[in-house]
Enzyme design. Sequence first.
Site, PDB file in Angstrom:
ATOM      1  N   ARG A 173       0.930  -1.308  -0.077  1.00 45.29           N
ATOM      2  CA  ARG A 173       0.123   0.076  -0.045  1.00 45.29           C
ATOM      3  C   ARG A 173       0.818   1.400   0.054  1.00 45.29           C
ATOM      4  NH1 ARG A 173      -5.053  -0.890   0.139  1.00 45.29           N
ATOM      5  NH2 ARG A 173      -5.761   1.074   0.829  1.00 45.29           N
ATOM      6  N   LEU A 174       2.017   1.352  -0.448  1.00 46.01           N
ATOM      7  CA  LEU A 174       3.075   2.345  -0.577  1.00 46.01           C
ATOM      8  C   LEU A 174       2.833   2.980  -2.139  1.00 46.01           C
ATOM      9  CD1 LEU A 174       5.994   0.872   0.890  1.00 46.01           C
ATOM     10  CD2 LEU A 174       4.241   2.141   2.133  1.00 46.01           C
TER      11      LEU A 174
END
Length: 194
Positions: A173-174
């Site tokens: 989720r970066l």
Amino acid sequence: MAEANDPLALFDSWFDEARSSEPELPEAMAVATSTPDGQPSVRMVLLKSHGPDGFVFFTNYASRKGEEIAANPNLALLFHWKSLRRQVRIEGNAQEVGVEEADAYFATRSRYSQLGAWASDQSRPLPDRATFEARYEEMKHKFEGQEVPRPPYWSGFRVVPEHFEFWTDMPHRLHERRVFTRSGGGWTQGLLYP
């Protein structure tokens, strides 16, 4: 690479990739509008053309979206291409397309869709399906043996972009979020935290 500083070129590049990888309707986009008192509304439509002057879709101007755009032309578009793990958000101002452009696009639609545009009071309450089907049959008879003209209440909007966000799914989720905002005759760009 031109697309690095030009959101329209970057959109073209991503859209070309989506056309070859997205299994169905890469031109599908969500259109978010709001009522005059700020109630949000969103629905899926199909992008019919795009270029430096904006992103075009067509609708019945008396539909809910048509009326909301007439009252508040600021809206947002969203393309989500799951196969690419990307999405593009566009915010801008909607303007009516010209008569010639609306007529030209309407002429490319199937006869069924053309007749449907005449038969439908889009977004209005419908007592039962049979009522709509009867109206459709009436339009078939009315225009039998002739070309179906574009209804005067059916046309298109061109969304002139003021803001783009290009979102790329990244591990853990970066995500990467690139933004472009219209500034004078060009674009300023930056990044957002995921």
